[in-house]
Design a protein around this motif. Structure first.
Motif, PDB file in Angstrom:
ATOM      1  N   PHE A 100       0.817  -1.309   0.056  1.00 29.04           N
ATOM      2  CA  PHE A 100       0.188   0.065  -0.024  1.00 29.04           C
ATOM      3  C   PHE A 100       0.599   1.105  -0.230  1.00 29.04           C
ATOM      4  N   TYR A 103       1.390   2.457  -3.741  1.00 24.46           N
ATOM      5  CA  TYR A 103       0.174   3.041  -4.206  1.00 24.46           C
ATOM      6  C   TYR A 103      -0.204   4.141  -3.528  1.00 24.46           C
ATOM      7  N   LEU A 141     -13.704  -1.040  -5.551  1.00 22.97           N
ATOM      8  CA  LEU A 141     -12.901  -1.450  -4.508  1.00 22.97           C
ATOM      9  C   LEU A 141     -11.551  -1.238  -4.995  1.00 22.97           C
ATOM     10  N   VAL A 164     -13.633   2.707  -2.211  1.00 26.10           N
ATOM     11  CA  VAL A 164     -12.714   2.176  -1.081  1.00 26.10           C
ATOM     12  C   VAL A 164     -11.217   2.066  -1.273  1.00 26.10           C
ATOM     13  N   GLU A 165     -10.087   2.777  -0.389  1.00 27.77           N
ATOM     14  CA  GLU A 165      -9.024   2.794  -0.987  1.00 27.77           C
ATOM     15  C   GLU A 165      -8.162   2.671   0.425  1.00 27.77           C
ATOM     16  N   ALA A 166      -7.173   1.552   0.111  1.00 30.44           N
ATOM     17  CA  ALA A 166      -6.432   1.276   1.605  1.00 30.44           C
ATOM     18  C   ALA A 166      -5.190   2.253   1.651  1.00 30.44           C
ATOM     19  N   SER A 167      -4.828   2.609   0.656  1.00 33.36           N
ATOM     20  CA  SER A 167      -3.433   3.323   0.789  1.00 33.36           C
ATOM     21  C   SER A 167      -3.838   4.801   1.131  1.00 33.36           C
ATOM     22  N   GLY A 191      -9.252   2.256   3.818  1.00 34.94           N
ATOM     23  CA  GLY A 191      -9.129   1.096   4.502  1.00 34.94           C
ATOM     24  C   GLY A 191      -9.151  -0.251   3.598  1.00 34.94           C
ATOM     25  N   GLU A 194     -12.088  -5.544   2.684  1.00 28.75           N
ATOM     26  CA  GLU A 194     -12.485  -6.694   3.537  1.00 28.75           C
ATOM     27  C   GLU A 194     -12.599  -6.328   4.825  1.00 28.75           C
ATOM     28  N   GLY A 211      -3.536  -8.002 -12.174  1.00 23.75           N
ATOM     29  CA  GLY A 211      -2.158  -7.964 -11.834  1.00 23.75           C
ATOM     30  C   GLY A 211      -1.262  -8.480 -13.181  1.00 23.75           C
ATOM     31  N   GLU A 217      -0.387  -9.916  -7.274  1.00 19.60           N
ATOM     32  CA  GLU A 217      -0.594  -9.090  -6.204  1.00 19.60           C
ATOM     33  C   GLU A 217      -1.775  -9.735  -5.296  1.00 19.60           C
ATOM     34  N   MET A 219      -4.676  -9.308  -5.454  1.00 32.61           N
ATOM     35  CA  MET A 219      -6.008  -8.325  -5.057  1.00 32.61           C
ATOM     36  C   MET A 219      -7.349  -8.934  -5.166  1.00 32.61           C
ATOM     37  N   SER A 222      -9.029  -9.964  -2.139  1.00 29.45           N
ATOM     38  CA  SER A 222      -9.928  -9.108  -1.364  1.00 29.45           C
ATOM     39  C   SER A 222     -11.383  -8.703  -2.238  1.00 29.45           C
TER      40      SER A 222
HETATM   41  N1  LIG Z   1      -3.089  -4.443  -9.753  1.00 32.77           N
HETATM   42  C1  LIG Z   1      -4.080  -3.292  -9.629  1.00 32.77           C
HETATM   43  N2  LIG Z   1      -5.260  -3.236 -10.479  1.00 32.77           N
HETATM   44  N3  LIG Z   1      -3.957  -2.681  -8.574  1.00 32.77           N
HETATM   45  C2  LIG Z   1      -4.720  -1.603  -8.140  1.00 32.77           C
HETATM   46  C3  LIG Z   1      -4.467  -1.602  -6.738  1.00 32.77           C
HETATM   47  C4  LIG Z   1      -5.107  -0.323  -6.007  1.00 32.77           C
HETATM   48  O1  LIG Z   1      -6.340  -0.934  -5.381  1.00 32.77           O
HETATM   49  C5  LIG Z   1      -5.736  -0.688  -3.814  1.00 32.77           C
HETATM   50  N4  LIG Z   1      -6.057  -1.860  -3.120  1.00 32.77           N
HETATM   51  C6  LIG Z   1      -5.566  -3.082  -3.253  1.00 32.77           C
HETATM   52  N5  LIG Z   1      -5.959  -3.845  -2.369  1.00 32.77           N
HETATM   53  C7  LIG Z   1      -6.874  -3.303  -1.627  1.00 32.77           C
HETATM   54  C8  LIG Z   1      -7.832  -3.628  -0.537  1.00 32.77           C
HETATM   55  N6  LIG Z   1      -7.678  -4.789   0.023  1.00 32.77           N
HETATM   56  N7  LIG Z   1      -8.550  -2.730  -0.121  1.00 32.77           N
HETATM   57  C9  LIG Z   1      -8.536  -1.366  -0.577  1.00 32.77           C
HETATM   58  N8  LIG Z   1      -7.655  -1.009  -1.488  1.00 32.77           N
HETATM   59  C10 LIG Z   1      -6.976  -1.761  -2.047  1.00 32.77           C
HETATM   60  C11 LIG Z   1      -4.334  -0.226  -4.043  1.00 32.77           C
HETATM   61  O2  LIG Z   1      -4.060   0.771  -2.892  1.00 32.77           O
HETATM   62  C12 LIG Z   1      -4.557   0.503  -5.158  1.00 32.77           C
HETATM   63  O3  LIG Z   1      -4.670   1.796  -5.075  1.00 32.77           O
END
Ligand SMILES: N=C(N)NCC[C@H]1O[C@@H](n2cnc3c(N)ncnc32)[C@H](O)[C@@H]1O
Length: 436
Positions: A100, A103, A141, A164-167, A191, A194, A211, A217, A219, A222
């Motif tokens: 994060f 990102y 998400l 929703v964005e965790a970073s 946050g 999940e 990814g 990744e 992701m 999630s």
């Molecule tokens: N391979 C990708 N498309 N990566 C995009 C990832 C974007 O989603 C955000 N991200 C990834 N996992 C999560 C999660 N579990 N919750 C919120 N944001 C997330 C990350 O911070 C970045 O902004």
């Protein structure tokens, strides 16, 4: 399952330390806890070692063990997503701080936003479903800078979009929502998707989670957890499905640059370095490879298909696919190239599906394609066939990583072969760590 090698008592077993807990699956697998000191007696494969703990012996997953002093990690491959080898990452298999953290800066967001093919595909999804999005509850998400949420507010009239964005980018995303006068519709939540709490279920869960090689990744885990927690019955997943495509290919330029180069640099014979070159350049997949359609030795085929409504997190541990390629033109088989396609079903029954294809016959994207180089190229001829399997095995410790194992047979109809039964010219298998 034990081989001769595992039976014999070796002179000096190697001391290793468990990075993480492991519960043995079969009767011959050893369970252990994080920090346990194990004695490794044999390494029958790169994935599974024969070890002993408190007098009991069994198989253990090599990636769960740390050999030598704490923190001694192999030099990490430079990769798109920052990962960090220092001790803190040993406790966090998701390496969230680095993930994060990467990102939280603009570099990766600029790369994604500059990818017109990707970003316009999402805009087309919103535009072509704008009527059906009226009064809907949407979750974006991993919204990053919030581009998809802003498209929703600009092109449709959903009742709310939970972005929703965790970073730490989330702070700026709020500013962008305000700057573009979308705060009536878009609510930014910082946050992990999940873990955050939404005030209601959602009608549409949209995410750009793909990814390199589709899953790197991870992701997607999630997205599945958020689907199970927040998508209402009958809700829509965008993307609705994903497919990994594969094709046998030529890679003359890459091969010349990394391997042939050592044959006669400046008139000298540097071929003793070629085994080193193979190890250094062909062991891991090559991300961001751009394959020309003319490099393809056959028509590609989808080897893995993911239905985003039924896919389960546990399915991600190991995903298998099969392939059978008919070589259409003679050439040099240097390796396989992989890419993905995702589909967005329409909110309207019978409405048009939107496709984002990252393959060589589409507009290039920032993912480009992923190249898996064989150790040695093989000449193939029109009429030959290349068949086999691909297995994506998620790393049991480093949860954003995986290993891709390819197994192939080349059947020749033209050449004399030593294996008359199946007319098999050659067989190969290779595992590519991505990245650990
Ligand atoms: N391979 C990708 N498309 N990566 C995009 C990832 C974007 O989603 C955000 N991200 C990834 N996992 C999560 C999660 N579990 N919750 C919120 N944001 C997330 C990350 O911070 C970045 O902004």
């Amino acid at each position: 399952m034990q081989t001769e090698k595992e039976d014999e008592d070796d002179a000096s077993p190697e001391e290793c330390f468990a990075r993480s807990d492991f519960t043995g699956g079969g009767s011959d697998q050893l369970s252990f806890s994080s920090g346990d000191k194990l004695l490794v007696h044999a390494k029958p494969s790169s994935d599974w070692w024969w070890a002993e703990l408190r007098g009991v012996r069994g198989y253990v997953p090599a990636s769960y063990l740390r050999t030598g002093a704490a923190g001694e990690e192999e030099q990490e491959e430079e990769e798109e997503v920052e990962v960090d080898d220092d001790d803190t990452s040993l406790e966090d298999p998701w390496q969230d701080e680095e993930y994060f953290g990467s990102y939280g800066t603009l570099r990766l967001h600029l790369e994604m936003l500059s990818d017109k093919s990707r970003t316009e595909a999402y805009r087309q999804v919103i535009r072509s479903n704008s009527a059906s999005l009226r009064n809907k509850v949407v979750m974006d998400l991993g919204c990053g800078t919030g581009i998809i949420s802003l498209f929703c507010a600009q092109l449709a009239q959903p009742s709310v979009v939970y972005a929703v964005e965790a970073s730490s980018m989330a702070d700026y995303t709020r500013q962008l929502v305000k700057q573009n006068e979308c705060e009536e519709v878009v609510t930014v939540l910082q946050g992990r998707a999940e873990e955050i709490e939404l005030p209601e279920q959602v009608d549409v869960l949209v995410s750009e989670w793909m990814g390199n090689c589709l899953l790197f990744e991870f992701m997607v885990e999630s997205v599945l957890l958020a689907r199970d927690r927040w998508l209402r019955e009958g809700g829509v997943m965008w993307p609705s499905s994903a497919a990994l495509a594969l094709v046998p290919c030529q890679a003359d330029t890459y091969y010349a640059e990394k391997m042939a180069f050592w044959e006669r640099p400046y008139g000298l014979d540097f071929t003793p370095l070629q085994p080193l070159a193979q190890q250094e350049f062909f062991t891991k997949p090559k991300f961001s490879h751009l394959i020309e359609p003319s490099d393809c030795l056959s028509a590609p085929c989808d080897v893995i298909y993911l239905d985003m409504y039924t896919l389960q997190v546990k399915d991600l541990e190991e995903i298998k696919g099969q392939f059978h390629f008919c070589v259409e033109k003679s050439g040099v088989f240097h390796g396989f190239t992989a890419w993905f396609t995702v589909h967005f079903e329409s909110l309207e029954t019978g409405g048009a599906t939107v496709e984002l294809n990252t393959g060589p016959n589409s507009e290039p994207t920032h993912w480009k394609q992923t190249l898996f180089m064989l150790d040695r190229p093989v000449s193939v001829y029109a009429g030959d066939s290349i068949s086999g399997t691909i297995v994506l095995r998620r790393n049991p410790v480093w949860r954003r990583h995986m290993t891709v194992t390819l197994h192939w047979n080349i059947n020749s109809t033209t050449e004399e072969t030593d294996n008359c039964q199946a007319n098999i010219k050659s067989v190969g298998t290779k595992s590519f760590p991505m990245w650990r």
